[in-house]
Design an enzyme around this catalytic site. Structure first.
Site, short mmCIF file in Angstrom:
data_model
loop_
_atom_site.label_atom_id
_atom_site.label_comp_id
_atom_site.label_asym_id
_atom_site.label_seq_id
_atom_site.Cartn_x
_atom_site.Cartn_y
_atom_site.Cartn_z
N SER A 85 0.85 -1.19 0.00
CA SER A 85 0.00 0.00 0.00
C SER A 85 0.89 1.24 0.00
CB SER A 85 -0.88 0.01 1.25
OG SER A 85 -1.34 1.34 1.48
N HIS B 141 -1.33 -1.34 -4.20
CA HIS B 141 -2.58 -0.97 -3.53
C HIS B 141 -2.60 0.54 -3.28
CE1 HIS B 141 -6.06 -1.84 -0.87
NE2 HIS B 141 -5.57 -0.90 -0.08
N ASP C 16 -4.79 3.73 -1.70
CA ASP C 16 -5.86 4.08 -0.78
C ASP C 16 -6.40 5.48 -1.06
OD1 ASP C 16 -6.05 1.78 1.02
OD2 ASP C 16 -3.96 2.25 1.47
N MET D 31 -8.98 8.32 -0.06
CA MET D 31 -9.79 8.76 1.09
C MET D 31 -10.30 10.17 0.84
SD MET D 31 -7.39 7.40 4.19
CE MET D 31 -6.56 5.81 4.12
N HIS E 130 -8.49 1.15 -3.69
CA HIS E 130 -9.41 0.96 -2.56
C HIS E 130 -10.09 2.30 -2.29
CE1 HIS E 130 -9.55 0.03 2.09
NE2 HIS E 130 -10.76 0.23 1.57
N MET F 160 -12.21 4.61 -0.31
CA MET F 160 -12.83 4.91 0.98
C MET F 160 -13.50 6.27 0.84
SD MET F 160 -9.70 3.48 3.27
CE MET F 160 -8.65 3.47 1.83
N MET G 72 -11.43 -5.51 5.99
CA MET G 72 -10.60 -4.53 6.72
C MET G 72 -10.27 -5.12 8.09
SD MET G 72 -9.84 -2.05 4.82
CE MET G 72 -8.89 -1.20 6.08
N GLY H 206 -8.52 4.52 7.40
CA GLY H 206 -8.19 5.94 7.53
C GLY H 206 -6.70 6.20 7.64
N PHE H 207 -5.98 5.25 8.22
CA PHE H 207 -4.56 5.48 8.49
C PHE H 207 -3.76 4.18 8.36
CE2 PHE H 207 -7.22 8.33 10.91
CZ PHE H 207 -6.75 9.57 10.49
N GLY H 208 -2.49 4.33 8.01
CA GLY H 208 -1.59 3.18 8.01
C GLY H 208 -1.04 2.96 9.42
N GLY H 209 -0.40 1.85 9.62
CA GLY H 209 0.33 1.59 10.86
C GLY H 209 -0.51 1.27 12.08
N ASP I 198 -6.54 -6.18 4.69
CA ASP I 198 -5.90 -4.85 4.67
C ASP I 198 -5.88 -4.28 6.08
OD1 ASP I 198 -4.98 -2.34 4.01
OD2 ASP I 198 -6.72 -1.79 2.78
N GLY I 199 -4.67 -4.08 6.61
CA GLY I 199 -4.51 -3.44 7.92
C GLY I 199 -3.76 -4.32 8.90
N GLY I 200 -2.60 -3.83 9.33
CA GLY I 200 -1.85 -4.55 10.36
C GLY I 200 -1.19 -5.83 9.90
N GLY J 277 1.24 -1.90 4.15
CA GLY J 277 1.79 -0.56 3.94
C GLY J 277 3.03 -0.34 4.76
N SER J 278 2.83 -0.04 6.05
CA SER J 278 3.97 0.30 6.91
C SER J 278 4.99 -0.83 7.04
CB SER J 278 3.47 0.74 8.29
OG SER J 278 2.62 -0.23 8.84
C1 DX5 Z 1 -6.09 1.85 5.86
C2 DX5 Z 1 -5.70 1.48 4.45
C3 DX5 Z 1 -4.58 0.51 4.35
C4 DX5 Z 1 -3.29 0.93 4.98
C5 DX5 Z 1 -2.71 -0.30 5.64
O1 DX5 Z 1 -7.21 2.64 5.82
O2 DX5 Z 1 -6.80 0.93 3.74
O3 DX5 Z 1 -4.36 0.07 3.02
O4 DX5 Z 1 -2.35 1.46 4.09
O5 DX5 Z 1 -1.62 0.09 6.37
P1 DX5 Z 1 -0.78 -0.90 7.29
O6 DX5 Z 1 -0.32 -2.04 6.41
O7 DX5 Z 1 0.35 -0.03 7.73
O8 DX5 Z 1 -1.67 -1.34 8.39
ZN ZN Z 2 -6.43 -0.08 1.68
#
Ligand code: DX5
Ligand code: ZN
Length: 221
Positions: A7, A32, A34, A36, A65, A67, A136, A141-144, A178-180, A200-201
């Site tokens: 991502s 990927h 994102d 928003m 994706h 959002m 999800m 909304g946010f990475g990490g 997607d996420g974590g 992502g992170s």
């Molecule tokens: C969150 C995004 C994700 C995000 C995942 O809203 O949809 O794609 O980048 O980030 P990580 O992999 O850092 O949890």
């Molecule tokens: Zn995403």
């Protein structure tokens, strides 16, 4: 099938083309992206012009994706910009069936996304219409953010729903998470039945993208 989709939300945006080329060279399968809108989620990121720029930087499929609220009005622009796969949040779609078919009519693969607290029944009647389902595993909304453990059970249940409704695995939708996703969670997520891993992170925050992606693949078996 096991695919890795970095991502770019966690990439260095001042060098976006370079970052996309770097994860492609490191062995990524999809990119990927994102999107928003500051309404559906409390953050604003990118629109079709960034998809267009990403398209020029890679031959990998672009997985977009959305959002955003009211995605229908922007789907043609996102496809025109170069999106290959587009997913929409079920919570943002009043006429989900229509939106899914709008994506397909425009020529992209269509996916539906479920937030962590959305009942799985929201997609029960659309499983045969979609190319992928995105679960999800954080609130978007946010990475990490930290992986929400109940996502594992949700994946297993969706896998069961798919097996019941589309017994032919060649035509059944892919499951994406997607996420974590990271070194510590990816093995468990994979055993629950996921096909496409967004990270992502864990990738862009690592010093060596190739090593991180190789390590992921080892854990996917
Ligand atoms: C969150 C995004 C994700 C995000 C995942 O809203 O949809 O794609 O980048 O980030 P990580 O992999 O850092 O949890
Ligand atoms: Zn995403």
């Amino acid at each position: 099938m096991k695919l890795i989709a970095p991502s770019i939300l966690s990439a260095d945006f001042s060098r976006l083309g370079e970052e996309i080329r770097a994860v492609e060279a490191a062995g990524a399968d999809w990119i990927h992206i994102d999107v928003m809108d500051g309404h559906f989620v409390p953050n604003i990121t990118m629109g079709p012009i960034i998809i267009e720029a990403a398209k020029k930087s890679t031959r990998l499929p672009l997985d977009v994706h959305l959002m955003i609220e009211n995605p229908d009005r922007l789907i043609p622009a996102f496809v025109k910009a170069g999106s290959d796969w587009i997913s929409v949040q079920v919570e943002a779609c009043v006429h989900l069936h229509r939106t899914v078919h709008l994506i397909k009519e425009n020529g992209a693969k269509a996916g539906v996304v479920l937030n962590p607290a959305t009942p799985l029944s929201a997609i029960e009647w659309i499983l045969n219409d979609v190319d992928y389902i995105l679960v999800m595993s954080v609130n978007p909304g946010f990475g990490g953010q930290k992986f929400i453990e109940t996502s594992l059970d949700r994946i297993r249940r969706i896998r069961g729903m798919i097996e019941k409704s589309t017994p032919d695995s060649r035509t059944s939708p892919l499951i994406q998470i997607d996420g974590g996703v990271n070194d510590e969670t990816i093995e468990r997520i994979s055993s629950a039945g996921v096909d496409v891993f967004v990270a992502g992170s864990a990738i862009f925050g690592s010093p060596d993208y190739r090593k991180t992606i190789e390590e992921f693949r080892r854990k996917l078996g």
